[in-house]
Design a protein around this motif. Structure first.
Motif, PDB file in Angstrom:
ATOM      1  N   MET A  56      12.994   3.409   4.513  1.00  0.00           N
ATOM      2  CA  MET A  56      12.091   2.960   2.804  1.00  0.00           C
ATOM      3  C   MET A  56      12.868   2.254   1.667  1.00  0.00           C
ATOM      4  O   MET A  56      11.927   1.643   0.645  1.00  0.00           O
ATOM      5  CB  MET A  56      11.417   4.367   2.514  1.00  0.00           C
ATOM      6  CG  MET A  56      10.605   5.381   3.192  1.00  0.00           C
ATOM      7  SD  MET A  56       9.398   3.740   3.397  1.00  0.00           S
ATOM      8  CE  MET A  56       8.029   4.304   2.146  1.00  0.00           C
ATOM      9  N   ASP A  60       7.326  -0.577   1.257  1.00  0.00           N
ATOM     10  CA  ASP A  60       6.614   0.764   0.306  1.00  0.00           C
ATOM     11  C   ASP A  60       6.185   1.150   0.045  1.00  0.00           C
ATOM     12  O   ASP A  60       5.448   2.262  -0.155  1.00  0.00           O
ATOM     13  CB  ASP A  60       5.560  -0.731  -0.974  1.00  0.00           C
ATOM     14  CG  ASP A  60       6.495  -1.736  -1.612  1.00  0.00           C
ATOM     15  OD1 ASP A  60       7.353  -2.335  -1.834  1.00  0.00           O
ATOM     16  OD2 ASP A  60       6.019  -3.425  -0.702  1.00  0.00           O
ATOM     17  N   LYS A 117       6.656   4.596  -4.024  1.00  0.00           N
ATOM     18  CA  LYS A 117       6.453   4.349  -2.742  1.00  0.00           C
ATOM     19  C   LYS A 117       5.890   5.151  -2.234  1.00  0.00           C
ATOM     20  O   LYS A 117       5.435   6.393  -2.314  1.00  0.00           O
ATOM     21  CB  LYS A 117       8.280   5.028  -1.352  1.00  0.00           C
ATOM     22  CG  LYS A 117       8.539   4.787  -2.447  1.00  0.00           C
ATOM     23  CD  LYS A 117       8.865   2.811  -1.585  1.00  0.00           C
ATOM     24  CE  LYS A 117      11.053   2.713  -2.607  1.00  0.00           C
ATOM     25  NZ  LYS A 117      11.011   1.528  -1.772  1.00  0.00           N
TER      26      LYS A 117
END
Length: 285
Positions: A56, A60, A117
């Protein structure tokens, strides 16, 4: 995923290089991350989640199907990233805005996130299938997989069936509590399903009563399906069951109670005794 930007796939498992090569051919895929490690062999969420969190840094959003496996791994990833999971989305309205069902699908909520995120689970039946061919993605090996030692794979009892899997079947025949027992379920529902080449489903009441195993269950706490044809036999149509099948293209209901809620969503309704009607229907096909 393609509505959010460039799509990268993660193929995680043991001895799964061939799967990554196939995945690279899917239309719209830019890159396939291949994590091939013994610790990922049984898709244990405790081992998969840290691997995904590591990826990650350069992504995104991460999307999972809203299946038992996806629902197992996604919350762990969200917790490790300290973000809110966005569950069971039906559409992508923008880079940070999505729709999802609430109240057993009776209302659709639009949710907007401020997290940088995104961790998302997707209702597969709400989106068109990607073309399995036409893509030219590249495969890139990723490292970092390890056994966290938190859980271990002990055994699996895999139900084998000649019939189509529920979530991919074009036709589904489902039985409810009205079938009274397991023998009736098998002798009435299954011959009709076999004639139609259909998958076999059940209501929660039928599963709870022990007529069939729980992997047959269709509904809010079972499988969400959207076949071409859904035949509901002896199912009253509780709101939780409707949430799992109301997106079916054609719904056929057979029930002796003409006021059963299932008839409100059915395209074709037949009021009568299923013990007479269904064998007759099977015989005439």
């Amino acid at each position: 995923a393609s509505q959010l930007g460039e799509v990268h796939l993660l193929v995680a498992g043991a001895g799964c290089a061939a799967v990554a090569d196939e995945a690279a051919k899917i239309a719209g895929v830019g890159k396939v991350h291949l994590a091939d490690d013994a610790s990922l062999g049984h898709a244990l969420a405790e081992n998969a989640a840290p691997l995904i969190v590591g990826l990650m840094d350069s992504h995104d959003a991460v999307l999972f199907p809203a299946t038992s496996n996806g629902k197992n791994i996604a919350p762990r990833v969200a917790a490790l990233l300290d973000v809110m999971q966005i569950s069971d989305i039906l559409s992508v309205e923008g880079a940070d805005t999505f729709t999802r069902p609430i109240y057993a699908g009776n209302a659709i909520a639009t949710v907007k996130t401020s997290d940088k995120k995104l961790v998302i689970t997707v209702r597969g039946t709400a989106f068109a299938k990607a073309d399995a061919n036409g893509g030219s993605g590249t495969v890139e090996a990723v490292s970092g997989a390890s056994d966290t030692g938190i859980s271990k794979f002990v055994s699996a009892e895999i139900a084998k069936s000649e019939r189509p899997e529920l979530t991919s079947a074009k036709i589904i025949v489902s039985g409810g509590r009205a079938l009274q027992n397991s023998e009736n379920f098998h002798s009435i529902i299954e011959p009709l399903a076999d004639k139609l080449g259909a998958g076999v489903g059940a209501s929660r009441a039928a599963v709870d009563a022990g007529y069939v195993p729980n992997d047959y269950q269709v509904g809010q706490t079972g499988k969400i399906v959207a076949p071409e044809v859904y035949i509901a036999v002896g199912i009253s149509g509780a709101i939780q069951h409707l949430a799992g099948m109301k997106d079916s293209k054609t719904i056929i209901a057979i029930n002796k109670d003409e006021d059963a809620p299932i008839f409100q969503v059915a395209d074709i309704g037949l009021v009568g005794d299923l013990f007479k009607i269904v064998p007759e229907l099977t015989e005439k096909l």
